[in-house]
Design a protein around this motif. Sequence first.
Motif, PDB file in Angstrom:
ATOM      1  N   LYS A  78       5.351  58.840  78.816  1.00  0.00           N
ATOM      2  CA  LYS A  78       6.746  58.647  78.426  1.00  0.00           C
ATOM      3  C   LYS A  78       7.320  60.007  78.068  1.00  0.00           C
ATOM      4  N   TRP A  79       8.509  60.300  78.580  1.00  0.00           N
ATOM      5  CA  TRP A  79       9.139  61.612  78.439  1.00  0.00           C
ATOM      6  C   TRP A  79       9.985  61.633  77.167  1.00  0.00           C
ATOM      7  N   VAL A  80       9.674  62.553  76.231  1.00  0.00           N
ATOM      8  CA  VAL A  80      10.424  62.688  74.977  1.00  0.00           C
ATOM      9  C   VAL A  80      10.813  64.154  74.826  1.00  0.00           C
ATOM     10  N   GLU A  81      12.107  64.442  74.898  1.00  0.00           N
ATOM     11  CA  GLU A  81      12.584  65.824  74.897  1.00  0.00           C
ATOM     12  C   GLU A  81      12.856  66.349  73.491  1.00  0.00           C
ATOM     13  N   ALA A  82      12.612  67.647  73.308  1.00  0.00           N
ATOM     14  CA  ALA A  82      12.901  68.319  72.051  1.00  0.00           C
ATOM     15  C   ALA A  82      13.495  69.689  72.352  1.00  0.00           C
ATOM     16  N   ALA A  83      14.062  70.314  71.329  1.00  0.00           N
ATOM     17  CA  ALA A  83      14.645  71.653  71.489  1.00  0.00           C
ATOM     18  C   ALA A  83      14.529  72.398  70.172  1.00  0.00           C
ATOM     19  N   GLY A  84      14.456  73.719  70.266  1.00  0.00           N
ATOM     20  CA  GLY A  84      14.334  74.527  69.057  1.00  0.00           C
ATOM     21  C   GLY A  84      14.695  75.966  69.323  1.00  0.00           C
ATOM     22  N   GLY A  85      14.506  76.807  68.289  1.00  0.00           N
ATOM     23  CA  GLY A  85      14.953  78.179  68.426  1.00  0.00           C
ATOM     24  C   GLY A  85      14.031  79.207  67.806  1.00  0.00           C
ATOM     25  N   LEU A  86      14.026  80.387  68.423  1.00  0.00           N
ATOM     26  CA  LEU A  86      13.392  81.580  67.871  1.00  0.00           C
ATOM     27  C   LEU A  86      14.528  82.435  67.325  1.00  0.00           C
ATOM     28  N   VAL A  87      14.688  82.418  65.989  1.00  0.00           N
ATOM     29  CA  VAL A  87      15.834  83.048  65.343  1.00  0.00           C
ATOM     30  C   VAL A  87      15.452  84.433  64.843  1.00  0.00           C
ATOM     31  N   THR A  88      16.234  85.442  65.230  1.00  0.00           N
ATOM     32  CA  THR A  88      16.027  86.815  64.775  1.00  0.00           C
ATOM     33  C   THR A  88      17.156  87.219  63.826  1.00  0.00           C
ATOM     34  N   HIS A  89      16.791  87.836  62.712  1.00  0.00           N
ATOM     35  CA  HIS A  89      17.790  88.307  61.756  1.00  0.00           C
ATOM     36  C   HIS A  89      18.378  89.617  62.261  1.00  0.00           C
ATOM     37  N   THR A  90      19.697  89.698  62.309  1.00  0.00           N
ATOM     38  CA  THR A  90      20.354  90.888  62.874  1.00  0.00           C
ATOM     39  C   THR A  90      20.240  92.098  61.973  1.00  0.00           C
ATOM     40  N   GLY A  91      19.856  91.894  60.704  1.00  0.00           N
ATOM     41  CA  GLY A  91      19.716  93.018  59.784  1.00  0.00           C
ATOM     42  C   GLY A  91      18.330  93.620  59.808  1.00  0.00           C
ATOM     43  N   VAL A 134      24.634  80.483  62.941  1.00  0.00           N
ATOM     44  CA  VAL A 134      23.598  80.819  63.924  1.00  0.00           C
ATOM     45  C   VAL A 134      24.252  80.966  65.296  1.00  0.00           C
ATOM     46  N   THR A 135      23.910  82.051  66.006  1.00  0.00           N
ATOM     47  CA  THR A 135      24.476  82.314  67.330  1.00  0.00           C
ATOM     48  C   THR A 135      23.427  82.049  68.402  1.00  0.00           C
ATOM     49  N   LEU A 136      23.804  81.263  69.398  1.00  0.00           N
ATOM     50  CA  LEU A 136      22.889  80.916  70.481  1.00  0.00           C
ATOM     51  C   LEU A 136      22.738  82.077  71.452  1.00  0.00           C
ATOM     52  N   GLY A 137      21.497  82.299  71.903  1.00  0.00           N
ATOM     53  CA  GLY A 137      21.214  83.334  72.889  1.00  0.00           C
ATOM     54  C   GLY A 137      20.627  82.741  74.155  1.00  0.00           C
ATOM     55  N   GLU A 138      19.792  83.522  74.840  1.00  0.00           N
ATOM     56  CA  GLU A 138      19.261  83.122  76.139  1.00  0.00           C
ATOM     57  C   GLU A 138      18.160  82.082  76.012  1.00  0.00           C
ATOM     58  N   TYR A 159      12.550  72.661  74.731  1.00  0.00           N
ATOM     59  CA  TYR A 159      13.420  73.681  75.311  1.00  0.00           C
ATOM     60  C   TYR A 159      13.765  74.686  74.216  1.00  0.00           C
ATOM     61  N   TRP A 160      13.393  75.934  74.444  1.00  0.00           N
ATOM     62  CA  TRP A 160      13.537  76.973  73.430  1.00  0.00           C
ATOM     63  C   TRP A 160      14.687  77.920  73.771  1.00  0.00           C
ATOM     64  N   PHE A 161      15.330  78.421  72.722  1.00  0.00           N
ATOM     65  CA  PHE A 161      16.418  79.379  72.871  1.00  0.00           C
ATOM     66  C   PHE A 161      16.255  80.512  71.862  1.00  0.00           C
ATOM     67  N   ARG A 162      16.644  81.705  72.281  1.00  0.00           N
ATOM     68  CA  ARG A 162      16.785  82.791  71.311  1.00  0.00           C
ATOM     69  C   ARG A 162      18.045  82.536  70.497  1.00  0.00           C
ATOM     70  N   MET A 163      18.003  82.922  69.238  1.00  0.00           N
ATOM     71  CA  MET A 163      19.163  82.802  68.367  1.00  0.00           C
ATOM     72  C   MET A 163      19.192  83.991  67.420  1.00  0.00           C
ATOM     73  N   THR A 164      20.369  84.260  66.843  1.00  0.00           N
ATOM     74  CA  THR A 164      20.500  85.324  65.857  1.00  0.00           C
ATOM     75  C   THR A 164      21.315  84.813  64.667  1.00  0.00           C
ATOM     76  N   THR A 165      21.092  85.446  63.528  1.00  0.00           N
ATOM     77  CA  THR A 165      21.862  85.144  62.323  1.00  0.00           C
ATOM     78  C   THR A 165      21.844  86.363  61.415  1.00  0.00           C
ATOM     79  N   ALA A 166      22.841  86.452  60.543  1.00  0.00           N
ATOM     80  CA  ALA A 166      22.876  87.499  59.523  1.00  0.00           C
ATOM     81  C   ALA A 166      22.558  86.930  58.143  1.00  0.00           C
ATOM     82  N   GLN A 167      22.345  85.619  58.069  1.00  0.00           N
ATOM     83  CA  GLN A 167      22.038  84.982  56.790  1.00  0.00           C
ATOM     84  C   GLN A 167      20.598  85.267  56.371  1.00  0.00           C
ATOM     85  N   ASP A 168      20.380  85.363  55.056  1.00  0.00           N
ATOM     86  CA  ASP A 168      19.037  85.632  54.538  1.00  0.00           C
ATOM     87  C   ASP A 168      18.377  84.392  53.942  1.00  0.00           C
TER      88      ASP A 168
END
Length: 207
Positions: A78-91, A134-138, A159-168
């Motif tokens: 049975k196919w169950v989809e998920a998504a998430g992110g690799l978040v990098t801090h811009t600072g 949070v800003t979505l990337g590639e 399904y993974w995406f790069r993301m960025t944020t300036a929050q700490d």
Amino acid sequence: MYVIYINDRPLVLREAGTPGPYGDTAPDTHLVARYSGKRKSLLNYADTLEKGSQKVSSVELLTDDLAGLWDDFQSHYKWVEAAGGLVTHTGHGKQLFIFRRGYWDLPKGKLDAGEDRAAAALREVREETGLEDVTLGERLPTTFHTYRTKKHRILKPTYWFRMTTAQDDLVPETGEGIERAEWRTVASVLAADDPLYENLRALLLRA
């Protein structure tokens, strides 16, 4: 080529004549076989990995029809989809990791009905870590793993995406079993002797 993790062990489906992921570095416990075309045989390989056999730590199946093999494999699940992110801090440039159920992980979760993958990834990151801006990337490579419920074998693409944020500040969603959310570097996570899912390790090595 598809790599599906079953009990944290890889099952590789690839077209004959194309490079495999191991080359000459495969361990003695790595099994390479040609797909017979019999769909039920796929469950034998899956069950071997699921049971954690000491004799077989990974399996590689070769075929002349990769699309057909992939369809046959999916037919058992049975196919169950998920998504998430690799978040990098811009600072400071570190990445966001969470600690859940005894493993370091990235924020992720199942898609809601009618939700697209990018929207789900952003939502899950925000819900599980408390980040708002949070800003979505590639797109990053999709990972696959399996698990079982009482009624079904589940095949879960994430399904993974790069993301960025300036929050700490991070606020882990404890209701989802997240004990900690921390800023760490990918290199430090990979170098540490901390528990890490093998499909996530493979993703981080390519990220």
